[in-house]
Design a protein around this motif. Structure first.
Motif, PDB file in Angstrom:
ATOM      1  N   THR A 222       0.846  -1.190   0.000  1.00 49.04           N
ATOM      2  CA  THR A 222       0.000   0.000   0.000  1.00 49.04           C
ATOM      3  C   THR A 222       0.884   1.243   0.000  1.00 49.04           C
ATOM      4  O   THR A 222       1.728   1.415   0.887  1.00 49.04           O
ATOM      5  CB  THR A 222      -0.885   0.038   1.255  1.00 49.04           C
ATOM      6  OG1 THR A 222      -1.519  -1.227   1.439  1.00 49.04           O
ATOM      7  CG2 THR A 222      -1.955   1.103   1.129  1.00 49.04           C
ATOM      8  N   ILE A 223       0.679   2.109  -0.993  1.00 51.36           N
ATOM      9  CA  ILE A 223       1.442   3.361  -1.057  1.00 51.36           C
ATOM     10  C   ILE A 223       0.695   4.464  -0.310  1.00 51.36           C
ATOM     11  O   ILE A 223       1.252   5.130   0.561  1.00 51.36           O
ATOM     12  CB  ILE A 223       1.705   3.774  -2.522  1.00 51.36           C
ATOM     13  CG1 ILE A 223       2.512   2.688  -3.234  1.00 51.36           C
ATOM     14  CG2 ILE A 223       2.426   5.122  -2.587  1.00 51.36           C
ATOM     15  CD1 ILE A 223       3.847   2.372  -2.598  1.00 51.36           C
ATOM     16  N   GLU A 224      -0.599   4.637  -0.637  1.00 53.80           N
ATOM     17  CA  GLU A 224      -1.386   5.676   0.032  1.00 53.80           C
ATOM     18  C   GLU A 224      -2.848   5.534  -0.370  1.00 53.80           C
ATOM     19  O   GLU A 224      -3.176   4.896  -1.374  1.00 53.80           O
ATOM     20  CB  GLU A 224      -0.884   7.075  -0.357  1.00 53.80           C
ATOM     21  CG  GLU A 224      -0.902   7.347  -1.849  1.00 53.80           C
ATOM     22  CD  GLU A 224      -0.256   8.672  -2.206  1.00 53.80           C
ATOM     23  OE1 GLU A 224      -0.087   9.519  -1.310  1.00 53.80           O
ATOM     24  OE2 GLU A 224       0.097   8.857  -3.390  1.00 53.80           O
ATOM     25  N   THR A 225      -3.712   6.138   0.449  1.00 53.22           N
ATOM     26  CA  THR A 225      -5.124   6.274   0.115  1.00 53.22           C
ATOM     27  C   THR A 225      -5.455   7.755   0.054  1.00 53.22           C
ATOM     28  O   THR A 225      -5.121   8.511   0.977  1.00 53.22           O
ATOM     29  CB  THR A 225      -6.022   5.570   1.150  1.00 53.22           C
ATOM     30  OG1 THR A 225      -5.776   4.162   1.100  1.00 53.22           O
ATOM     31  CG2 THR A 225      -7.494   5.816   0.848  1.00 53.22           C
ATOM     32  N   LEU A 226      -6.098   8.170  -1.038  1.00 51.05           N
ATOM     33  CA  LEU A 226      -6.389   9.576  -1.280  1.00 51.05           C
ATOM     34  C   LEU A 226      -7.892   9.818  -1.287  1.00 51.05           C
ATOM     35  O   LEU A 226      -8.649   8.995  -1.822  1.00 51.05           O
ATOM     36  CB  LEU A 226      -5.802  10.018  -2.618  1.00 51.05           C
ATOM     37  CG  LEU A 226      -4.285   9.849  -2.801  1.00 51.05           C
ATOM     38  CD1 LEU A 226      -3.910  10.060  -4.258  1.00 51.05           C
ATOM     39  CD2 LEU A 226      -3.530  10.801  -1.895  1.00 51.05           C
ATOM     40  N   ASP A 227      -8.300  10.900  -0.704  1.00 52.71           N
ATOM     41  CA  ASP A 227      -9.688  11.355  -0.798  1.00 52.71           C
ATOM     42  C   ASP A 227      -9.793  12.199  -2.067  1.00 52.71           C
ATOM     43  O   ASP A 227      -9.133  13.239  -2.186  1.00 52.71           O
ATOM     44  CB  ASP A 227     -10.055  12.183   0.432  1.00 52.71           C
ATOM     45  CG  ASP A 227     -11.531  12.557   0.453  1.00 52.71           C
ATOM     46  OD1 ASP A 227     -12.030  13.084  -0.565  1.00 52.71           O
ATOM     47  OD2 ASP A 227     -12.176  12.358   1.502  1.00 52.71           O
ATOM     48  N   MET A 228     -10.616  11.765  -3.015  1.00 54.61           N
ATOM     49  CA  MET A 228     -10.645  12.400  -4.332  1.00 54.61           C
ATOM     50  C   MET A 228     -11.062  13.858  -4.269  1.00 54.61           C
ATOM     51  O   MET A 228     -10.702  14.655  -5.125  1.00 54.61           O
ATOM     52  CB  MET A 228     -11.575  11.638  -5.271  1.00 54.61           C
ATOM     53  CG  MET A 228     -11.065  10.244  -5.645  1.00 54.61           C
ATOM     54  SD  MET A 228      -9.532  10.290  -6.601  1.00 54.61           S
ATOM     55  CE  MET A 228     -10.131  10.879  -8.181  1.00 54.61           C
ATOM     56  N   LYS A 229     -11.820  14.235  -3.246  1.00 54.04           N
ATOM     57  CA  LYS A 229     -12.285  15.626  -3.137  1.00 54.04           C
ATOM     58  C   LYS A 229     -11.342  16.455  -2.264  1.00 54.04           C
ATOM     59  O   LYS A 229     -10.857  17.505  -2.669  1.00 54.04           O
ATOM     60  CB  LYS A 229     -13.708  15.668  -2.602  1.00 54.04           C
ATOM     61  CG  LYS A 229     -14.719  15.024  -3.561  1.00 54.04           C
ATOM     62  CD  LYS A 229     -16.117  15.078  -3.003  1.00 54.04           C
ATOM     63  CE  LYS A 229     -17.127  14.480  -3.970  1.00 54.04           C
ATOM     64  NZ  LYS A 229     -16.899  13.049  -4.244  1.00 54.04           N
ATOM     65  N   LYS A 230     -11.046  15.972  -1.079  1.00 52.12           N
ATOM     66  CA  LYS A 230     -10.222  16.747  -0.142  1.00 52.12           C
ATOM     67  C   LYS A 230      -8.800  16.949  -0.651  1.00 52.12           C
ATOM     68  O   LYS A 230      -8.201  18.007  -0.462  1.00 52.12           O
ATOM     69  CB  LYS A 230     -10.174  16.028   1.218  1.00 52.12           C
ATOM     70  CG  LYS A 230     -11.461  16.111   2.014  1.00 52.12           C
ATOM     71  CD  LYS A 230     -11.278  15.435   3.355  1.00 52.12           C
ATOM     72  CE  LYS A 230     -12.583  15.436   4.148  1.00 52.12           C
ATOM     73  NZ  LYS A 230     -12.443  14.688   5.414  1.00 52.12           N
ATOM     74  N   ASP A 231      -8.237  15.909  -1.277  1.00 56.11           N
ATOM     75  CA  ASP A 231      -6.835  15.967  -1.685  1.00 56.11           C
ATOM     76  C   ASP A 231      -6.628  16.545  -3.081  1.00 56.11           C
ATOM     77  O   ASP A 231      -5.500  16.565  -3.575  1.00 56.11           O
ATOM     78  CB  ASP A 231      -6.208  14.566  -1.619  1.00 56.11           C
ATOM     79  CG  ASP A 231      -6.228  14.001  -0.201  1.00 56.11           C
ATOM     80  OD1 ASP A 231      -6.159  14.802   0.742  1.00 56.11           O
ATOM     81  OD2 ASP A 231      -6.319  12.770  -0.050  1.00 56.11           O
ATOM     82  N   ALA A 232      -7.721  16.989  -3.728  1.00 54.61           N
ATOM     83  CA  ALA A 232      -7.627  17.572  -5.077  1.00 54.61           C
ATOM     84  C   ALA A 232      -6.782  16.691  -5.996  1.00 54.61           C
ATOM     85  O   ALA A 232      -5.787  17.110  -6.583  1.00 54.61           O
ATOM     86  CB  ALA A 232      -7.045  18.981  -5.012  1.00 54.61           C
ATOM     87  N   VAL A 233      -7.195  15.437  -6.107  1.00 63.12           N
ATOM     88  CA  VAL A 233      -6.398  14.422  -6.814  1.00 63.12           C
ATOM     89  C   VAL A 233      -6.503  14.613  -8.327  1.00 63.12           C
ATOM     90  O   VAL A 233      -7.597  14.740  -8.876  1.00 63.12           O
ATOM     91  CB  VAL A 233      -6.875  13.001  -6.434  1.00 63.12           C
ATOM     92  CG1 VAL A 233      -6.036  11.952  -7.154  1.00 63.12           C
ATOM     93  CG2 VAL A 233      -6.785  12.809  -4.928  1.00 63.12           C
ATOM     94  N   THR A 234      -5.363  14.610  -8.999  1.00 63.81           N
ATOM     95  CA  THR A 234      -5.319  14.668 -10.460  1.00 63.81           C
ATOM     96  C   THR A 234      -4.841  13.322 -11.004  1.00 63.81           C
ATOM     97  O   THR A 234      -4.304  12.484 -10.261  1.00 63.81           O
ATOM     98  CB  THR A 234      -4.347  15.759 -10.939  1.00 63.81           C
ATOM     99  OG1 THR A 234      -3.017  15.410 -10.504  1.00 63.81           O
ATOM    100  CG2 THR A 234      -4.727  17.116 -10.368  1.00 63.81           C
TER     101      THR A 234
END
Length: 512
Positions: A222-234
């Motif tokens: 596991t590298i990381e888990t991102l919140d698509m909204k909070k973390d402004a994921v591109t």
């Protein structure tokens, strides 16, 4: 809030002979969310989901699965399904010559007194098909519906088991844009009903559209888990996590060195294999030059694969007519052997069924197209075979501990590299690549694009068939567009846009 967590996987470690597929992987999924799982081929995504669903049963891995607050020990798929965890694999598990209704309730039959209740079966099937937006009659044979509709049947089957967590492994890999869009809308509808989904996909634009969270795996960790909204994921942010570096360009830079016409197809016509009155290819004309990468774009069903297979030793079709000219001379490709002898190679869109012998090792798969070059009489020189396979493993950057590894145990991207290596070993002049990057990750795609460019630089003539318009635009020097078995347009790299290609892809007739 912990109360909102429907699934937690803690410290999952899974080992195969010679390979640690998962190492201390952790995953949390909230109730009613769409959670994407991303990573390169071989990162461990499908393995993790097979652990979760009981394909790899309790005792074959280390770590804990906690579902709805309870620690679970799934021995098989039936155990996980009873709790509402249902997985839909990339290769659909439907039986073609059973009806939709029979497939949905296979192993879960509606019975009265030990006898199947067909009235209830048909009624429940209609209700489930309505739920997934499919209007086919329940008695329709699965073989008579397209892949997009088959995917919906699989989802309806999942709902027959009262699904709480739906796992979809590359659900849109084989779908056209419209079917993909419909499926994504369906997932958003399930989310509004409180159903949780885990989606594995290499199509990052789809993840950006529907996912609430994304967990990235790399090399089984596991590298990381991102919140698509909070973390402004591109998309670039996800790619960086997947491959461990930034990809400045999705497509490698190339300066084409294009020579004379190598291949010319004139007035090519092909009829359906079972329905002799159904014309699949209408008067197709195209050409490819030495060192040129030519794309064939079109929606699913446009005739792209039928055209390619009919050219390659009449692998598809009946009553084929037209002319093949190679290096200025008319030739005949009446069968696959003759096509190979004439310098043609065809990388199929379905690598698992037609491109590889999954039960055999990498070495034997690579050498298959050139055994006569490795043989003395009827005996294969195994030392030479090992040298060839090892050289191809390095050239293709196939990630494997050994060329004696079973091909079926490789990731999708590495399997695709084996298929490419097999045909490159045949030393073709003309290489036809049908969906060469289907179902593989962005890092492996870049490596395959680099290989394609190298082959073109060596003077090979290359035809690339792809459903992904950015891919066609990114790697091709010239593009033919097909619709309904006809070539409806031809554009150069400089004038090609997605809008122009889509215009040609939806034309009724070829421009004259």
């Amino acid at each position: 809030m912990r109360d909102n967590i429907i699934l937690e996987m803690k410290g999952i470690t899974k080992t195969f002979p010679g390979v640690k597929a998962l190492e201390n992987v952790n995953l949390k999924v909230r109730k009613g969310e769409i959670h994407a799982l991303c990573g390169e081929n071989g990162a461990g995504k499908s393995t993790l989901m097979k652990v979760l669903s009981g394909v790899y049963g309790y005792g074959s891995y280390d770590g804990d699965i906690i579902f709805e607050g309870q620690t679970c020990q799934f021995r098989n798929i039936k155990d996980s399904e009873e709790l509402g965890i249902v997985i839909i694999h990339q290769e659909l598990a439907l039986i073609p010559y059973l009806s939709i209704a029979e497939n949905i309730f296979l192993g879960n039959e509606r019975k009265k007194g030990g006898v199947i209740d067909w009235n209830e079966t048909m009624q429940r099937t209609r209700e489930l098909l309505d739920k997934v937006g499919l209007s086919e009659p329940p008695g329709t044979l699965v073989t008579n519906i397209g892949v997009g509709k088959q995917q919906l049947v699989e989802i309806a089957k999942a709902f027959s088991k009262r699904v709480k967590l739906l796992i979809l492994d590359e659900p849109t890999a084989a779908l056209n844009e419209d079917d993909s869009e419909n499926l994504l809308e369906l997932l958003l509808g399930f989310k509004s009903q409180g159903i949780s989904c885990i989606i594995i996909s290499h199509k990052l634009n789809e993840i950006a559209k529907v996912a609430d969270s994304v967990t990235i795996l790399r090399d089984g960790q596991t590298i990381e888990t991102l919140d698509m909204k909070k973390d402004a994921v591109t998309e670039d942010r996800i790619i960086s996590g997947m491959v461990g570096r930034d990809l400045t360009h999705r497509y490698p830079q190339r300066t084409p060195r294009i020579g004379d016409v190598t291949l010319e197809i004139r007035d090519w016509n092909v009829y359906h294999e079972q329905h002799a009155d159904r014309k699949m290819i209408h008067n197709a004309n195209l050409n490819v030059r030495r060192g040129e990468i030519v794309g064939i774009a079109g929606l699913m069903g446009s005739g792209r694969t039928e055209l390619a297979m009919s050219i390659f030793g009449r692998s598809y079709g009946k009553n084929i007519s037209g002319t093949i000219i190679k290096d200025g001379k008319e030739i005949r490709n009446n069968n696959v052997t003759q096509a190979i002898d004439n310098g043609f190679a065809y990388v199929t869109e379905d690598r698992k069924h037609y491109g590889l012998v999954l039960m055999d090792d990498i070495k034997r798969n690579i050498s298959l197209t050139g055994l006569e070059r490795l043989s003395r009489g009827t005996v294969v020189n195994e030392h030479e075979e090992v040298l060839v396979a090892e050289d191809m493993r390095k050239r293709m950057k196939i990630k494997t501990p050994s060329i004696l590894q079973k091909t079926g145990n490789l990731s999708g991207g590495n399997q695709q590299k084996v298929v490419l290596g097999k045909w490159i070993f045949s030393n073709p002049d003309i290489l036809i690549l049908d969906e060469p990057t289907r179902g593989i990750d962005v890092g492996a795609k870049y490596e395959i694009y680099t290989i394609i460019n190298q082959l073109a630089d060596e003077g090979k003539s290359i035809i690339v068939i792809s459903s992904e318009l950015p891919e066609i635009l990114g790697i091709c020097d010239r593009i033919y567009v097909m619709n309904a078995g006809q070539i409806t347009g031809e554009v150069t790299r400089e004038e090609a846009t997605q809008e122009k290609l889509m215009t040609y892809m939806t034309r009724d007739k070829a421009k004259v």
